[in-house]
Design a protein around this motif. Structure first.
Motif, PDB file in Angstrom:
ATOM      1  N   GLY A  78       0.871  -1.215   0.068  1.00 35.27           N
ATOM      2  CA  GLY A  78      -0.093  -0.025  -0.044  1.00 35.27           C
ATOM      3  C   GLY A  78       0.969   1.407  -0.121  1.00 35.27           C
ATOM      4  O   GLY A  78       0.390   2.399  -0.646  1.00 35.27           O
ATOM      5  N   TYR A 106       3.461   1.750  -1.419  1.00 35.33           N
ATOM      6  CA  TYR A 106       4.009   1.995  -2.741  1.00 35.33           C
ATOM      7  C   TYR A 106       3.071   2.622  -3.718  1.00 35.33           C
ATOM      8  O   TYR A 106       3.249   3.616  -4.672  1.00 35.33           O
ATOM      9  CB  TYR A 106       4.603   0.886  -3.672  1.00 35.33           C
ATOM     10  N   VAL A 107       1.897   2.270  -3.419  1.00 34.26           N
ATOM     11  CA  VAL A 107       0.623   2.981  -4.072  1.00 34.26           C
ATOM     12  C   VAL A 107       0.682   4.453  -3.958  1.00 34.26           C
ATOM     13  O   VAL A 107       0.380   5.187  -4.874  1.00 34.26           O
ATOM     14  CB  VAL A 107      -0.719   2.146  -3.754  1.00 34.26           C
ATOM     15  N   LYS A 108       0.718   4.691  -2.521  1.00 33.45           N
ATOM     16  CA  LYS A 108       0.812   6.278  -2.231  1.00 33.45           C
ATOM     17  C   LYS A 108       1.872   6.903  -2.834  1.00 33.45           C
ATOM     18  O   LYS A 108       1.610   7.955  -3.385  1.00 33.45           O
ATOM     19  CB  LYS A 108       0.834   6.371  -0.607  1.00 33.45           C
ATOM     20  N   ASN A 166       1.072   7.268  -6.832  1.00 32.80           N
ATOM     21  CA  ASN A 166      -0.029   8.349  -7.104  1.00 32.80           C
ATOM     22  C   ASN A 166       0.709   9.643  -6.881  1.00 32.80           C
ATOM     23  O   ASN A 166       0.254  10.624  -7.846  1.00 32.80           O
ATOM     24  CB  ASN A 166      -1.155   8.122  -6.127  1.00 32.80           C
ATOM     25  N   LEU A 170       3.954   0.455 -10.899  1.00 30.98           N
ATOM     26  CA  LEU A 170       3.673  -0.907 -10.332  1.00 30.98           C
ATOM     27  C   LEU A 170       5.059  -1.844 -10.537  1.00 30.98           C
ATOM     28  O   LEU A 170       5.727  -1.429  -9.622  1.00 30.98           O
ATOM     29  CB  LEU A 170       2.382  -1.401 -10.768  1.00 30.98           C
ATOM     30  N   ASN A 228       0.667  -6.549  -8.359  1.00 30.88           N
ATOM     31  CA  ASN A 228       0.048  -5.331  -9.165  1.00 30.88           C
ATOM     32  C   ASN A 228      -1.260  -5.411  -9.265  1.00 30.88           C
ATOM     33  O   ASN A 228      -2.086  -4.390  -9.088  1.00 30.88           O
ATOM     34  CB  ASN A 228       0.755  -5.643 -10.577  1.00 30.88           C
ATOM     35  N   GLN A 277      -2.673  -4.164  -6.137  1.00 30.31           N
ATOM     36  CA  GLN A 277      -2.522  -2.418  -5.817  1.00 30.31           C
ATOM     37  C   GLN A 277      -3.617  -1.673  -6.914  1.00 30.31           C
ATOM     38  O   GLN A 277      -3.966  -0.453  -6.607  1.00 30.31           O
ATOM     39  CB  GLN A 277      -1.065  -2.224  -6.233  1.00 30.31           C
ATOM     40  N   ILE A 303      -5.620   3.513  -8.115  1.00 27.38           N
ATOM     41  CA  ILE A 303      -4.472   4.291  -8.648  1.00 27.38           C
ATOM     42  C   ILE A 303      -4.882   5.606  -9.344  1.00 27.38           C
ATOM     43  O   ILE A 303      -5.990   5.715 -10.085  1.00 27.38           O
ATOM     44  CB  ILE A 303      -3.767   3.533  -9.778  1.00 27.38           C
ATOM     45  N   GLY A 343      -8.722   1.619 -13.098  1.00 25.61           N
ATOM     46  CA  GLY A 343      -7.349   2.071 -13.213  1.00 25.61           C
ATOM     47  C   GLY A 343      -6.629   2.056 -14.581  1.00 25.61           C
ATOM     48  O   GLY A 343      -7.212   2.339 -15.506  1.00 25.61           O
TER      49      GLY A 343
END
Length: 528
Positions: free
Chosen positions: A223, A225-227, A230, A248, A255, A258, A263, A323
């Protein structure tokens, strides 16, 4: 916990620390003279703020001269200018690790490949908080990419120990925005980190490589990494709204998770690195078997683990969660090393490497993948027993392996093709050749005049010890067919294919061998 865990933790980790291509010795004096001219011209252009048009003409002239020097110096390798360039095909380079960009870029340009992928490491740019200075050599090689007629996917890679959190979201996003500002139009796509599931990012935040902890919870790094993705994408787009941002880049199950987390619309494309490791390119190691589902907690591919099902899974996931719509496969490859012990990556003959790379490129093109990058262009070393040193299309002396010409043929033959549905058309094998029937791969394209083109091959293992058996092929839905031509993408040979009528709307091809590499069957049928 699973048979693919060692790869994700060790083999890919080595792939993050290449030394690059050094010491290309043949014709060195000639090249150094031209390289010095190139550097001087770039510096002069930067100092006088020459127009883009003057820069491009001058740089391309120098690059052309460099290419000539290489061709004269290296009698073993003769490269000619490509007829066309395919902007859906790319390759990895290691200019950030010291590879000789002045010598290598003209050879990449001659291959027909449209993109390169390389790194810009955060810590090399921001050495004092808030001060961003791109090293001179980095600016030079980035400038040289467009001067060579190529596009650049630049990975904004690594952390920065200036910050307590080495991947501080706000700090990384400021860095990303500043790179978009400073590099202007020299970069075509920014990629947010490389394989966060394998390198320093996952270590910084904790968790398992496939994102699923033993207690069934999602690993913290997934999670976080998603922040980061973005935030960085939105920062880049605030500076350069039209540039591509992709991210990703972990293993497929991660992936997919996520994407479901949400995204940002600022992210244009999903990144995956679909290595087949020891199998054929049509198969990937995430088949939906009970063991894999237990390990990963999610089914992402079909029961065969087909490459085609991975592409379908990404499109479905993106549709469910609104996404990214684009798919960028920024690494895949086959090593020609000779294993001294069992490893996750098999060692392949040079012919097998060439055929498998062709098959992956053609399948990705047919499935509408936006850009696919082969890893990597130049061998990273000379040890024949080291996997990581032998992925190249060419060796360290710039001498081509069979894969170089194989990729060049695919690039030039498919640059003008568009994927199309084969609804209404069928190709079947008739007779007793059940093995060929089970491995038959068929995809459709149209050329610039909307003529139907079939790509056909067998997904069996590449083999040099036996010719493929003859088959009888029936094509239905082609009543008005008058001409059929076969282009063998491995040999480059084009032949007219005889056929006879079969039924109301079909034709029959007798004694047609289904090769272990793609053949394009071009027709005179117009697809409306």
């Amino acid at each position: 916990m699973g048979q693919y865990l060692p790869l994700c933790l060790s083999v890919s980790a080595r792939r993050g620390h290449h030394r690059g291509v050094e010491g290309i010795s043949t014709g060195e004096a000639t090249r150094n003279n031209t390289q010095g001219q190139f550097r001087a011209k770039v510096q002069s252009m930067n100092n006088t703020k020459s127009s883009a048009a003057k820069w491009l003409v001058a740089a391309m002239t120098l690059v052309s001269s460099l290419n000539l020097c290489i061709a004269r110096a290296d009698d073993a390798a003769s490269y000619t200018a490509p007829i066309v360039r395919n902007d859906r095909m790319g390759t990895g380079t290691h200019f950030a690790f010291g590879a000789n960009y002045e010598a290598i870029l003209p050879v990449v340009a001659s291959s027909g490949i449209g993109w390169i992928r390389d790194d810009l490491h955060w810590h090399t740019v921001e050495k004092t908080q808030g001060v961003y200075e791109i090293p001179e050599r980095t600016r030079l090689w980035i400038k040289a990419v467009h001067a060579s007629g190529l596009k650049l996917d630049l990975i904004l890679n690594g952390g920065n120990d200036l910050y307590a959190d080495h991947y501080d979201v706000a700090a990384y996003s400021r860095f990303a925005a500043e790179m978009a500002r400073q590099l202007g139009s020299d970069v075509d796509c920014f990629e947010i980190l490389n394989e966060p599931s394998n390198f320093g990012y996952r270590k910084a935040y904790g968790g398992i490589w496939n994102g699923l902890e033993n207690d069934g919870t999602i690993s913290p790094w997934v999670g976080s990494y998603v922040k980061l993705l973005n935030s960085a994408a939105e920062a880049i787009k605030a500076v350069r709204p039209n540039i591509k941002v992709i991210g990703l880049g972990s293993v497929t199950p991660v992936n997919i998770r996520q994407i479901a987390m949400g995204i940002s619309p600022a992210v244009d494309g999903i990144v995956d690195h679909p290595y087949s490791y020891s199998s054929v390119p049509e198969i990937l190691p995430f088949a939906s078997s009970p063991a894999m589902i237990e390990r990963d907690g999610i089914a992402v591919l079909d029961e065969k683990g087909s490459f085609a099902s991975m592409i379908s899974a990404y499109r479905s996931a993106a549709q469910r969660s609104n996404g990214p719509k684009e798919i960028w496969l920024t690494e895949f490859g086959y090593s020609t090393y000779q294993p001294e012990k069992h490893g996750l990556f098999a060692g392949f003959t040079r012919d097998a490497q060439a055929k498998y790379i062709q098959r992956r490129f053609v399948q990705a093109l047919a499935l509408g993948v936006n850009v696919t990058f082969q890893y990597d262009f130049v061998d990273d070393g000379v040890n024949p027993h080291e996997c990581e040193q032998n992925f190249g299309l060419i060796d360290r002396q710039l001498r081509p392996k069979p894969a170089f010409d194989a990729v060049k043929r695919v690039a030039q033959a498919t640059a003008g093709l568009t994927p199309c549905s084969l609804k209404g058309y069928t190709i079947t094998l008739i007779g007793d050749d059940s093995s060929s029937r089970d491995t038959l791969q068929i995809y459709g394209f149209t050329d610039s005049a909307r003529h139907l083109v079939f790509a056909i091959w067998s997904s069996r293992s590449a083999s040099d010890d036996a010719d493929p058996p003859f088959s009888t092929v029936k094509i239905q839905g082609v009543y008005h067919l008058k001409h059929l031509t076969a282009l063998d993408l491995y040999t480059g040979k084009s032949t007219s294919v005889p056929f006879s009528r079969a039924g109301v709307d079909g034709v029959r091809l007798d004694r047609f061998a289904i090769q272990d590499h793609p053949v394009l069957l071009s027709t005179d049928l117009v697809v409306k």
